[in-house]
Design a protein around this motif. Structure first.
Motif, mmCIF file in Angstrom:
data_model
loop_
_atom_site.group_PDB
_atom_site.id
_atom_site.type_symbol
_atom_site.label_atom_id
_atom_site.label_comp_id
_atom_site.label_asym_id
_atom_site.label_seq_id
_atom_site.Cartn_x
_atom_site.Cartn_y
_atom_site.Cartn_z
ATOM 1 N N ALA A 38 3.928 1.835 7.158
ATOM 2 C CA ALA A 38 2.953 1.600 6.094
ATOM 3 C C ALA A 38 1.662 2.345 6.408
ATOM 4 O O ALA A 38 1.260 2.462 7.558
ATOM 5 C CB ALA A 38 2.681 0.114 5.929
ATOM 6 N N SER A 39 1.024 2.822 5.363
ATOM 7 C CA SER A 39 -0.217 3.595 5.460
ATOM 8 C C SER A 39 -1.416 2.729 5.079
ATOM 9 O O SER A 39 -1.243 1.578 4.658
ATOM 10 C CB SER A 39 -0.122 4.814 4.536
ATOM 11 O OG SER A 39 0.909 5.675 4.978
ATOM 12 N N THR A 79 -2.348 -6.595 5.595
ATOM 13 C CA THR A 79 -2.794 -5.386 4.912
ATOM 14 C C THR A 79 -3.260 -4.392 5.971
ATOM 15 O O THR A 79 -4.043 -4.740 6.855
ATOM 16 C CB THR A 79 -3.954 -5.695 3.934
ATOM 17 O OG1 THR A 79 -3.488 -6.646 2.975
ATOM 18 C CG2 THR A 79 -4.425 -4.445 3.220
ATOM 19 N N ILE A 87 7.180 -3.415 1.786
ATOM 20 C CA ILE A 87 5.926 -2.667 1.662
ATOM 21 C C ILE A 87 5.416 -2.904 0.245
ATOM 22 O O ILE A 87 6.106 -2.570 -0.732
ATOM 23 C CB ILE A 87 6.140 -1.150 1.897
ATOM 24 C CG1 ILE A 87 6.818 -0.898 3.236
ATOM 25 C CG2 ILE A 87 4.809 -0.391 1.788
ATOM 26 C CD1 ILE A 87 6.040 -1.366 4.435
ATOM 27 N N ASN A 88 4.225 -3.480 0.127
ATOM 28 C CA ASN A 88 3.666 -3.851 -1.176
ATOM 29 C C ASN A 88 4.684 -4.658 -1.983
ATOM 30 O O ASN A 88 4.904 -4.400 -3.172
ATOM 31 C CB ASN A 88 3.199 -2.613 -1.953
ATOM 32 C CG ASN A 88 2.096 -1.885 -1.232
ATOM 33 O OD1 ASN A 88 1.270 -2.480 -0.548
ATOM 34 N ND2 ASN A 88 2.090 -0.562 -1.345
ATOM 35 N N ASN A 101 4.236 7.665 5.098
ATOM 36 C CA ASN A 101 5.294 6.735 5.482
ATOM 37 C C ASN A 101 6.576 7.495 5.800
ATOM 38 O O ASN A 101 6.880 8.502 5.166
ATOM 39 C CB ASN A 101 5.549 5.720 4.372
ATOM 40 C CG ASN A 101 4.370 4.790 4.190
ATOM 41 O OD1 ASN A 101 3.351 4.908 4.849
ATOM 42 N ND2 ASN A 101 4.510 3.847 3.282
ATOM 43 N N ASN A 139 -4.224 0.550 3.507
ATOM 44 C CA ASN A 139 -4.345 -0.290 2.315
ATOM 45 C C ASN A 139 -3.019 -0.768 1.733
ATOM 46 O O ASN A 139 -3.000 -1.373 0.665
ATOM 47 C CB ASN A 139 -5.181 0.404 1.230
ATOM 48 C CG ASN A 139 -6.555 0.759 1.750
ATOM 49 O OD1 ASN A 139 -7.229 -0.060 2.372
ATOM 50 N ND2 ASN A 139 -6.954 2.008 1.548
ATOM 51 N N GLU A 140 -1.904 -0.526 2.420
ATOM 52 C CA GLU A 140 -0.619 -1.066 1.976
ATOM 53 C C GLU A 140 -0.386 -2.399 2.681
ATOM 54 O O GLU A 140 -0.921 -2.646 3.761
ATOM 55 C CB GLU A 140 0.534 -0.111 2.313
ATOM 56 C CG GLU A 140 0.499 1.169 1.509
ATOM 57 C CD GLU A 140 1.672 2.075 1.814
ATOM 58 O OE1 GLU A 140 2.198 2.681 0.850
ATOM 59 O OE2 GLU A 140 2.060 2.195 2.997
ATOM 60 N N THR A 141 0.427 -3.263 2.059
ATOM 61 C CA THR A 141 0.776 -4.528 2.706
ATOM 62 C C THR A 141 2.161 -4.394 3.342
ATOM 63 O O THR A 141 3.026 -3.675 2.825
ATOM 64 C CB THR A 141 0.788 -5.709 1.708
ATOM 65 O OG1 THR A 141 1.770 -5.468 0.708
ATOM 66 C CG2 THR A 141 -0.580 -5.907 1.086
#
Length: 180
Positions: free
Chosen positions: A93-94, A129, A108-109, A73, A96-98
């Motif tokens: 965002a990378s 996601t 982010i998450n 990120n 599996n992040e929301t």
């Protein structure tokens, strides 16, 4: 005596021919090495547009590393879009992040992202996601309509296969580090 000088002249001619051939071979090998470096290892990109303002300006010349990079990120990357163009954006965002945008704030998450490098306010976006092996990217110019990025269905999430490299620094104007 004449035979000896003819022999010496013949040796010099062969030596010059060999030296000339070796010089050309060295030149060709050097050019091939330079071609490989600039085609596969590093790349220069001239920016066209204002989607990364204020961090990167129109007509700025950037250098990217195309061989060894570890994406995370906040990295600024060059990727190949579906239309065949090289595009420069920031990883937000990378895998599996929301990601969600509420009241112009990127979450982010569910944690607000501190973004002191942006201009404008983004439209809201529902939570998504990020898929495995993909990235959510955005331009630093968040004014609606200024940056075509992962918020648009036309671009969407960027797969790691689309990524050509990570921006290392600006060549013109000279800047060692872009962004944070």
């Amino acid at each position: 005596m004449a035979a000896a000088s003819e022999k010496i002249e013949e040796i010099r001619t062969k030596s010059n021919d060999t030296s000339s051939w070796k010089s050309w071979l060295g030149f060709i090998i050097s050019m091939l090495i330079l071609f490989c470096i600039f085609h596969y290892a590093i790349s220069f990109t001239i920016v066209s547009g204002s989607s990364m303002n204020p961090t990167i300006k129109d007509n700025q010349i950037l250098l990217s590393n195309q061989i060894y990079y570890h994406l995370e990120n906040d990295d600024i990357i060059v990727f190949h879009d579906p239309h065949g163009y090289d595009v420069i954006k920031r990883i937000i965002a990378s895998p599996n992040e929301t990601v969600e945008i509420k009241d112009g704030i990127v979450l982010i998450n569910d944690t607000p992202l501190e973004e002191d490098y942006i201009t404008g306010v983004s439209n809201d976006m529902e939570k998504i996601t990020v898929a495995d092996d993909h990235y959510f990217v955005m331009g630093d110019n968040r004014t609606p309509g200024e940056s075509l990025d992962s918020r648009s269905s036309e671009v969407g999430l960027v797969s790691s296969a689309q990524v050509r490299g990570e921006i290392v620094f600006s060549v013109f104007p000279l800047a060692v580090k872009l962004g944070r």
